[in-house]
Design a protein around this motif. Sequence first.
Motif, PDB file in Angstrom:
ATOM      1  N   ILE A 158      44.076 -50.145   1.016  1.00  0.00           N
ATOM      2  CA  ILE A 158      44.865 -50.153  -0.226  1.00  0.00           C
ATOM      3  C   ILE A 158      43.938 -50.174  -1.437  1.00  0.00           C
ATOM      4  O   ILE A 158      44.146 -49.433  -2.415  1.00  0.00           O
ATOM      5  CB  ILE A 158      45.810 -51.376  -0.256  1.00  0.00           C
ATOM      6  N   LYS A 185      53.836 -52.146   4.029  1.00  0.00           N
ATOM      7  CA  LYS A 185      52.739 -51.982   4.983  1.00  0.00           C
ATOM      8  C   LYS A 185      52.905 -53.016   6.096  1.00  0.00           C
ATOM      9  O   LYS A 185      52.785 -54.221   5.861  1.00  0.00           O
ATOM     10  CB  LYS A 185      51.380 -52.187   4.298  1.00  0.00           C
ATOM     11  N   LEU A 213      44.082 -54.204   3.783  1.00  0.00           N
ATOM     12  CA  LEU A 213      43.728 -54.537   2.405  1.00  0.00           C
ATOM     13  C   LEU A 213      42.655 -53.587   1.870  1.00  0.00           C
ATOM     14  O   LEU A 213      42.748 -53.089   0.749  1.00  0.00           O
ATOM     15  CB  LEU A 213      43.229 -55.980   2.325  1.00  0.00           C
ATOM     16  N   ILE A 269      52.697 -56.394   2.170  1.00  0.00           N
ATOM     17  CA  ILE A 269      52.075 -56.484   3.488  1.00  0.00           C
ATOM     18  C   ILE A 269      52.782 -57.577   4.278  1.00  0.00           C
ATOM     19  O   ILE A 269      52.928 -58.709   3.798  1.00  0.00           O
ATOM     20  CB  ILE A 269      50.575 -56.815   3.380  1.00  0.00           C
ATOM     21  N   ILE A 287      45.795 -58.897  -6.434  1.00  0.00           N
ATOM     22  CA  ILE A 287      46.365 -59.516  -5.238  1.00  0.00           C
ATOM     23  C   ILE A 287      47.050 -60.820  -5.632  1.00  0.00           C
ATOM     24  O   ILE A 287      46.436 -61.704  -6.236  1.00  0.00           O
ATOM     25  CB  ILE A 287      45.287 -59.796  -4.172  1.00  0.00           C
ATOM     26  N   THR A 317      48.183 -51.810  -9.515  1.00  0.00           N
ATOM     27  CA  THR A 317      48.797 -51.951  -8.198  1.00  0.00           C
ATOM     28  C   THR A 317      48.750 -53.416  -7.783  1.00  0.00           C
ATOM     29  O   THR A 317      47.675 -54.020  -7.730  1.00  0.00           O
ATOM     30  CB  THR A 317      48.069 -51.107  -7.144  1.00  0.00           C
ATOM     31  N   VAL A 333      52.602 -53.126  -3.329  1.00  0.00           N
ATOM     32  CA  VAL A 333      52.442 -52.923  -1.890  1.00  0.00           C
ATOM     33  C   VAL A 333      52.723 -54.246  -1.181  1.00  0.00           C
ATOM     34  O   VAL A 333      52.044 -55.250  -1.430  1.00  0.00           O
ATOM     35  CB  VAL A 333      51.024 -52.437  -1.531  1.00  0.00           C
ATOM     36  N   CYS A 371      43.552 -53.069  -8.748  1.00  0.00           N
ATOM     37  CA  CYS A 371      44.398 -53.821  -7.812  1.00  0.00           C
ATOM     38  C   CYS A 371      44.401 -55.310  -8.161  1.00  0.00           C
ATOM     39  O   CYS A 371      43.370 -55.897  -8.481  1.00  0.00           O
ATOM     40  CB  CYS A 371      43.900 -53.657  -6.378  1.00  0.00           C
ATOM     41  N   ILE A 396      49.307 -56.213  -4.924  1.00  0.00           N
ATOM     42  CA  ILE A 396      49.386 -56.386  -3.469  1.00  0.00           C
ATOM     43  C   ILE A 396      50.046 -57.732  -3.194  1.00  0.00           C
ATOM     44  O   ILE A 396      49.555 -58.785  -3.623  1.00  0.00           O
ATOM     45  CB  ILE A 396      47.987 -56.343  -2.827  1.00  0.00           C
TER      46      ILE A 396
END
Length: 414
Positions: free
Chosen positions: A77, A60, A74, A30, A86, A2, A28, A84, A4
Amino acid sequence: MTVIEFFDRDSAVENVVSTLLCVPEKVVFIGSNIKQINKSIKIYQSVAESRGLKVEFIPKGVNRNNLTVIIETLENIIEENDDCVIDLSGGDELYLVAVGAVYEKYADRIKLHRFNINNGTMIDCDADGSLCASRPMQLSVEENIAVYGGRVIYDNEKTNATYNWSFDKEFRRDVHSMWAVCQKNASLWNAQINTVSMLCSVYLNKEALSLSVDVERAKNLFAAKKSKVVFEREIFTALEKAGVIENLSMSRERFGFKFKNEQIMKCLTKAGQLLELIISVTAIELSDENSNAVYNDVKCGVYIDWDGVVQTDGKPDVENEMDVILMKGMVPVFISCKNGLVDTDELYKLSVVAQRFGGKFVRKVLVASELDEMGFRGEYIRARAADMGITVVENVDEMSEEKLERKISNFWKS
């Protein structure tokens, strides 16, 4: 995996690079503008699918000024997803502060990276020696335009749109041969090509790719249009010797010849076409010290639809043409070629289109041959281009092949 992402409204390429390079199951986003994120997600989904990637995009919404909310988002998630990563490439500074706070708590569960768009590499920000991808990232011209919400339009979709040139070895050789003829006298070349263009608009045999016209009739045609007719024997004999035209006939009574093929005809019926093509061909043939291509994609005469929806029902549509677009990894180079006088409007067009479809990493180049002949106006063009961040390459028709190669190989560094 995933990924971010912190949505950056000013840098679409930073928003999408992790998706294309790391190939995650989820991304995802943000950000504070959920409407804009959802609109962009549709674009990124399309680009990913064009590469055969199946990615779930999740928006999000957060208050960009509320650090607590960003941290909580954060954490939620990370708690809901394993593995994850980032991406720190885009987004506001407060998002990065939030990542610092979250990393203290979840250092063993998350990875941090960012991209250097200029050289196409990923940077390991958590210093664990592990990256989700190690290969350089590249975008095609079409992908780059698509990332910013546009689309390249081809002439099979719309009249006079992008022509799909075949840059095979033989055609590249022909372009170099024609350019050598043009370089001897660029102004005379332009005048001669304008004459051929007007004659072909009336007398061209499209099936045979041949032109044949009575000289007096041609002169009458030009007189009626108040244009100057030019028949420069030296140009045509040089083109025949180069093998790009055949069956040349230049007598007092008759003028005619046959084009080698359709692509040659396009070169010899539009005055500025050859300059665009020599820039394109030279860019295609460039290689670095490791024998890798300097530019991973090159397109000539690119018609761009601004919203990606081509109108074929007569409704107005926002479109622009860019003479040449090069891609160096993820860095786009937008080039305007002028084998004649330059108007200031051309600078504004280049700047607006480049910024719209290249963002903050775009390079803008004006290739011109006659700024010196424009006097004070030429000086103004130079000064205005400098103010607008446009690199000006002058007197290209006087350059050696080696000098032109050096200039073009550095366009992406401008």
